[in-house]
Design an enzyme around this catalytic site. Structure first.
Site, short mmCIF file in Angstrom:
data_model
loop_
_atom_site.label_atom_id
_atom_site.label_comp_id
_atom_site.label_asym_id
_atom_site.label_seq_id
_atom_site.Cartn_x
_atom_site.Cartn_y
_atom_site.Cartn_z
N HIS A 18 -33.98 50.64 -7.82
CA HIS A 18 -33.97 52.14 -8.04
C HIS A 18 -33.34 52.43 -9.30
O HIS A 18 -32.13 52.47 -9.41
CB HIS A 18 -33.50 52.72 -6.78
CG HIS A 18 -33.35 54.18 -6.77
ND1 HIS A 18 -33.68 55.00 -5.77
CD2 HIS A 18 -33.23 55.18 -7.85
CE1 HIS A 18 -33.65 56.32 -5.96
NE2 HIS A 18 -33.29 56.51 -7.24
N HIS A 20 -33.84 54.86 -13.17
CA HIS A 20 -34.78 55.94 -13.65
C HIS A 20 -34.80 55.66 -15.14
O HIS A 20 -33.92 55.31 -15.69
CB HIS A 20 -34.12 57.33 -13.38
CG HIS A 20 -34.19 58.00 -12.00
ND1 HIS A 20 -35.12 58.87 -11.76
CD2 HIS A 20 -33.46 57.55 -10.87
CE1 HIS A 20 -34.93 59.24 -10.38
NE2 HIS A 20 -33.93 58.10 -9.70
N ASP A 22 -35.57 57.66 -17.52
CA ASP A 22 -35.07 58.54 -18.40
C ASP A 22 -33.37 58.70 -18.21
O ASP A 22 -32.61 59.25 -19.16
CB ASP A 22 -35.69 60.12 -18.14
CG ASP A 22 -35.68 60.43 -16.80
OD1 ASP A 22 -35.77 59.58 -15.95
OD2 ASP A 22 -35.98 61.70 -16.60
N GLY A 176 -35.80 64.76 -7.82
CA GLY A 176 -35.42 66.08 -8.18
C GLY A 176 -34.29 66.79 -7.14
O GLY A 176 -33.68 66.08 -6.67
N HIS A 203 -36.53 59.84 -2.32
CA HIS A 203 -35.32 60.39 -2.32
C HIS A 203 -35.15 61.25 -1.33
O HIS A 203 -35.76 62.32 -1.16
CB HIS A 203 -34.99 61.15 -3.73
CG HIS A 203 -34.86 60.31 -4.82
ND1 HIS A 203 -35.86 59.69 -5.48
CD2 HIS A 203 -33.76 59.95 -5.66
CE1 HIS A 203 -35.54 58.87 -6.55
NE2 HIS A 203 -34.43 59.10 -6.72
N GLU A 206 -29.76 62.37 0.47
CA GLU A 206 -28.71 62.16 -0.74
C GLU A 206 -27.98 63.76 -1.03
O GLU A 206 -26.87 64.05 -0.32
CB GLU A 206 -29.53 62.04 -2.11
CG GLU A 206 -28.60 61.92 -3.54
CD GLU A 206 -29.46 61.75 -4.62
OE1 GLU A 206 -30.40 62.30 -4.85
OE2 GLU A 206 -28.63 61.25 -5.57
N HIS A 227 -31.50 56.44 -1.48
CA HIS A 227 -30.19 56.69 -1.16
C HIS A 227 -29.92 56.64 0.26
O HIS A 227 -29.46 55.85 0.93
CB HIS A 227 -29.81 58.12 -1.75
CG HIS A 227 -30.00 58.26 -3.13
ND1 HIS A 227 -29.19 57.72 -3.94
CD2 HIS A 227 -30.77 59.23 -4.03
CE1 HIS A 227 -29.57 57.58 -5.38
NE2 HIS A 227 -30.47 58.74 -5.43
N ASP A 284 -29.31 53.37 -10.07
CA ASP A 284 -30.04 55.00 -10.22
C ASP A 284 -30.28 55.29 -11.77
O ASP A 284 -31.47 55.26 -11.83
CB ASP A 284 -29.21 55.68 -9.42
CG ASP A 284 -29.81 57.12 -9.09
OD1 ASP A 284 -31.14 57.18 -9.07
OD2 ASP A 284 -29.29 58.19 -8.83
O1 LIG Z 1 -30.50 60.42 -7.81
C1 LIG Z 1 -31.32 61.28 -8.15
N1 LIG Z 1 -31.60 62.07 -7.23
C2 LIG Z 1 -32.88 62.99 -7.46
N2 LIG Z 1 -33.50 62.92 -8.52
C3 LIG Z 1 -33.14 62.19 -9.52
C4 LIG Z 1 -32.14 61.27 -9.35
N3 LIG Z 1 -31.93 60.73 -10.54
C5 LIG Z 1 -32.98 61.24 -11.61
N4 LIG Z 1 -33.42 61.89 -10.74
C6 LIG Z 1 -34.55 62.78 -11.40
O2 LIG Z 1 -35.62 62.05 -11.44
C7 LIG Z 1 -36.46 62.34 -12.68
C8 LIG Z 1 -37.31 61.49 -13.45
O3 LIG Z 1 -36.83 60.08 -13.47
C9 LIG Z 1 -35.24 62.55 -13.64
O4 LIG Z 1 -35.44 63.50 -14.78
C10 LIG Z 1 -34.33 63.31 -12.88
O5 LIG Z 1 -34.67 64.73 -12.68
ZN LIG Z 2 -32.75 58.25 -8.04
#
Ligand SMILES: O=c1[nH]cnc2c1ncn2[C@@H]1O[C@H](CO)[C@@H](O)[C@H]1O
Ligand SMILES: [Zn+2]
Length: 347
Positions: A18, A20, A22, A176, A203, A206, A227, A284
């Site tokens: 897990h 991301h 970006d 998101g 997700h 969380e 999460h 994450d």
């Molecule tokens: O922990 C998280 N929980 C929910 N959304 C997340 C988390 N980390 C990142 N993103 C969302 O996922 C998009 C694409 O990668 C990111 O741009 C962010 O808005």
């Molecule tokens: Zn995430």
């Protein structure tokens, strides 16, 4: 912490399920992309971009945490940028001794300058492949639907993910603002994913309650949960997670930053393990959270008393929970096991 233990943690084989794309861009890369793309930065040539890209300890919520992504996304709109960043995520994973990484991203966030969702997926896969060859580990993509996007847009994301299923893409996800956009909004989106037999992780639990975990497993078809820390709120959801053997993709450093849990003393990972919930540990967002797989494992040793053998078990849980199929999955489990054997940590 004891130096010998730190060294042993570094040497453990790891898997990040897990992370991301970006949320894991190196600040120096943004500096170079800004120059190449002719875009302005808020600091001069020697200035530090980290404060724009990393959350600090004053973060009060997931929504505040997510605001950090606004800074990097304008620089992630080209094929070159996606390929480079994907390759560098593989590099960072390899540096933490990961044998395998599932990198997730939302293709629609990268369509502001002409790329299509399909292009964004293709270039991200190309970057991961380059990283695999350069750094000798395995990498796959999880395609994200954003919760605030329309059902129509997310149906398009599923169609694009399907094109690359088994060609780099291993699953789809929903991410998101969980508190603002509950999972049931996207039932039809994941219904389409299920009809294509695309594996699903969501997700949930969380920034939203345990009901979102129940909904994700029973109505959206989630095989893993991102999460899931808030299942502590409802013993019947804990039972559901156990009965369905749904692994949780826990991200300890991030969970503390977003206030999904109040602090390390209440972090429920050990209690989940003792109750028989399958847990995995992940980063994450390496840059937004300022973390690495090594740091996550160190935090568990320091704050939750994890032994080296318990950390090794977490790595094996991740191998078993990976979205790889058949022989590839068996090879990954064997690779983790043989790395553990070499460290005298056979499970
Ligand atoms: O922990 C998280 N929980 C929910 N959304 C997340 C988390 N980390 C990142 N993103 C969302 O996922 C998009 C694409 O990668 C990111 O741009 C962010 O808005
Ligand atoms: Zn995430």
């Amino acid at each position: 912490m004891n130096q010998a233990l730190l060294e042993q943690i570094k040497r453990l084989p790891k898997i990040d399920l897990h992370v991301h794309l970006d949320g894991s861009v190196k600040p120096d890369t943004i500096r170079e992309l800004a120059e190449a793309q002719g875009k302005a930065l808020p600091v001069g040539a020697e200035g530090d971009l980290t404060p724009w890209m990393q959350i600090d300890e004053n973060c009060t919520s997931l929504v505040e945490y997510l605001s950090k992504f606004d800074f990097v996304l304008p620089f992630m709109q080209t094929a070159e940028a996606l390929e480079r960043i994907a390759q560098e995520v593989v590099q960072q994973a390899a540096e933490a001794h990961c044998l395998y990484v599932e990198v997730r991203f939302a293709p629609m966030l990268h369509t502001l300058e002409g790329l299509t969702a399909s292009d964004a997926i293709r270039h991200t896969i190309a970057g991961l492949r380059a990283g695999e060859h350069l750094f000798g580990i395995k990498a796959r993509v999880i395609v994200i639907c954003m919760r605030h996007d329309s059902v129509e847009k997310n149906l398009e994301v599923i169609e694009a993910a399907k094109e690359y299923y088994d060609q780099g893409v291993v699953a789809v996800d929903l991410a998101g603002d969980e508190a603002g956009f509950p999972p049931q909004i996207h039932r039809s989106v994941f219904g389409l994913a299920s009809s294509y037999e695309l594996p699903i992780t969501i997700h949930a639990g969380e920034a939203g309650g345990s009901d979102n975990v129940r909904e994700s497993i029973t109505r959206l078809g989630a095989r893993r949960i991102g999460h899931g820390v808030r299942i502590t709120e409802d013993p019947t959801v804990i039972e559901l997670v156990k009965a369905t053997r749904t692994p949780l993709e826990m991200c300890p450093v991030s969970n503390i930053q977003t206030k999904a849990v109040s602090g390390w003393d209440t972090y429920p990972i050990r209690s989940f393990m003792e109750q028989g919930v399958i847990v995995t540990v992940n980063t994450d967002n390496m840059t937004v959270s300022g973390t690495t797989m090594n740091l996550e494992y160190e935090m568990l040793a320091e704050h939750c008393g994890f032994t080296l053998k318990e950390l090794a078990q977490l790595a094996m849980n991740s191998a078993e929970a990976a979205f790889l199929l058949g022989e590839e999955k068996e090879e990954l489990k064997e690779a983790v096991q043989s790395a553990l054997n070499q460290l005298d940590l056979s499970l």
